[in-house]
Design an enzyme around this catalytic site. Structure first.
Site, mmCIF file in Angstrom:
data_model
loop_
_atom_site.group_PDB
_atom_site.id
_atom_site.type_symbol
_atom_site.label_atom_id
_atom_site.label_comp_id
_atom_site.label_asym_id
_atom_site.label_seq_id
_atom_site.Cartn_x
_atom_site.Cartn_y
_atom_site.Cartn_z
ATOM 1 N N ARG A 181 -3.532 -10.249 4.709
ATOM 2 C CA ARG A 181 -3.988 -10.226 3.308
ATOM 3 C C ARG A 181 -2.862 -9.645 2.458
ATOM 4 N NH1 ARG A 181 -6.146 -6.856 -0.410
ATOM 5 N NH2 ARG A 181 -7.739 -7.717 -1.778
ATOM 6 N N LYS B 273 0.817 -1.220 0.000
ATOM 7 C CA LYS B 273 0.000 0.000 0.000
ATOM 8 C C LYS B 273 0.852 1.271 0.000
ATOM 9 C CE LYS B 273 -4.356 -1.997 1.334
ATOM 10 N NZ LYS B 273 -5.364 -2.297 2.344
HETATM 11 N N1 HH2 Z 1 -7.438 -3.950 0.829
HETATM 12 C C1 HH2 Z 1 -7.776 -3.933 -0.478
HETATM 13 C C2 HH2 Z 1 -8.879 -4.668 -0.946
HETATM 14 N N2 HH2 Z 1 -9.586 -5.441 -0.099
HETATM 15 N N3 HH2 Z 1 -9.970 -6.297 2.062
HETATM 16 C C3 HH2 Z 1 -9.654 -6.340 3.359
HETATM 17 N N4 HH2 Z 1 -10.348 -7.121 4.204
HETATM 18 N N5 HH2 Z 1 -8.600 -5.616 3.874
HETATM 19 C C4 HH2 Z 1 -7.842 -4.807 3.085
HETATM 20 O O1 HH2 Z 1 -6.922 -4.127 3.620
HETATM 21 C C5 HH2 Z 1 -8.157 -4.722 1.678
HETATM 22 C C6 HH2 Z 1 -9.251 -5.493 1.200
HETATM 23 C C7 HH2 Z 1 -6.969 -3.119 -1.431
HETATM 24 O O2 HH2 Z 1 -5.927 -3.863 -1.984
HETATM 25 P P1 HH2 Z 1 -5.957 -4.570 -3.434
HETATM 26 O O3 HH2 Z 1 -7.057 -5.580 -3.513
HETATM 27 O O4 HH2 Z 1 -4.623 -5.111 -3.720
HETATM 28 O O5 HH2 Z 1 -6.205 -3.387 -4.442
HETATM 29 P P2 HH2 Z 1 -7.478 -2.933 -5.282
HETATM 30 O O6 HH2 Z 1 -8.527 -2.557 -4.284
HETATM 31 O O7 HH2 Z 1 -6.965 -1.760 -6.074
HETATM 32 O O8 HH2 Z 1 -7.918 -4.080 -6.130
#
Ligand code: HH2
Length: 273
Positions: free
Chosen positions: A240, A206
């Site tokens: 995660r 992040k």
């Molecule tokens: N962060 C993201 C998405 N889902 N779910 C939980 N429970 N906790 C988190 O910190 C979290 C999440 C964001 O990360 P990512 O899926 O890699 O990115 P994007 O939302 O751009 O797909």
């Protein structure tokens, strides 16, 4: 928890696993690296992201959930969605965990679905919504505010019929938080663990790690590992991450050191030096 984003625009792996075959192969790889949950997402929630229509999200996620289920890997399949129809079809296809970054505020019926299916779920804190959440987020006390929110959402989820034993909580690192907010949440994570439900923590790659290290998004694995170990020491149970192998190794060492859970190496080596 290994992340498989089937999106064109996720902040760190957007476009890499848009192809369903590549996404399913990636899930297999993450399982081999030690992931116990595979979190499949079809809608980016990065700051500034626009919502995706349910049909589009379904077309991205469903074939991947089906494909992973067909591999019969020793993993639980999670669907990262706030939409009722996406969750329902993913549960039909073999998922058994719903990761809703709105903690059932987007659609309270999602809580009823999770209850009816006896699925597990993650309730995450987010201030505002992805399009605007990073515009000057403010709290009285970030940890106290997030804790009160998670307790309130936990109560709402159990009132909807979800067994408390099926609920994980997540402070929502980066979701309406400044760098200082994220660090304070990590530093005082034990106060959230005191709620009594397993904590999920998602720091992976992040932007606050980029601000601390000056590293691009694909170069933040070491920083991610550092935060996962800190979070483990303060009571987190689920991590995660995109980079499962590195995180699993670090957590194996942390677990052995703090003696919190049995150490089961994800691989064996013939060399001992
Ligand atoms: N962060 C993201 C998405 N889902 N779910 C939980 N429970 N906790 C988190 O910190 C979290 C999440 C964001 O990360 P990512 O899926 O890699 O990115 P994007 O939302 O751009 O797909």
């Amino acid at each position: 928890m290994g992340v498989v984003n089937v999106t064109p625009d996720s902040f760190s792996d957007g476009g890499a696993f848009e192809d369903h075959v590549a996404a399913i192969a990636h899930a297999r790889r993450l399982a081999g690296e030690g992931a116990e949950i595979i979190d499949v997402g079809g809608e980016s929630t990065r700051p500034g992201a626009d919502p995706v229509p349910a049909e589009e999200e379904l077309a991205r996620v469903l074939p991947v959930v089906e494909g992973i289920a067909g591999l019969k890997l020793p993993v639980q399949i999670s669907v990262d969605t706030m939409k009722l129809d996406v969750a329902r079809q993913a549960l039909d296809a073999g998922a058994s965990y719903v990761n809703d970054v709105t903690a059932f505020r987007h659609d309270p019926d999602l809580a009823v679905l999770v209850a009816d299916r006896g699925a597990d779920c993650c309730l995450m804190h987010m201030l505002g919504e992805p399009r605007t959440m990073q515009q000057d987020p403010r709290y009285d006390d970030v940890v106290d505010d997030v804790k009160a929110f998670l307790e309130q959402r936990l109560a709402a989820a159990t009132a909807a019929g979800i067994a408390e034993s099926r609920i994980h909580l997540d402070p929502g690192i980066g979701f309406g938080k400044t760098l200082e907010h994220n660090l304070e949440l990590l530093r005082r994570l034990d106060e959230l663990a005191a709620i009594g439900r397993p904590l999920v923590v998602g720091t992976s790659r992040k932007s606050f790690l980029g601000r601390l290290t000056g590293r691009d998004v694909t170069e933040r694995v070491h920083a991610t590992v550092a935060t996962s170990v800190i979070a483990f020491e303060r009571g987190a149970k689920v991590f995660r991450v995109h980079d499962v192998a590195a995180t699993a190794d670090a957590l194996a060492v942390a677990a052995a050191t703090f003696g919190r859970w049995p150490v089961t190496p994800t691989r064996t080596t013939t060399r001992t030096t």
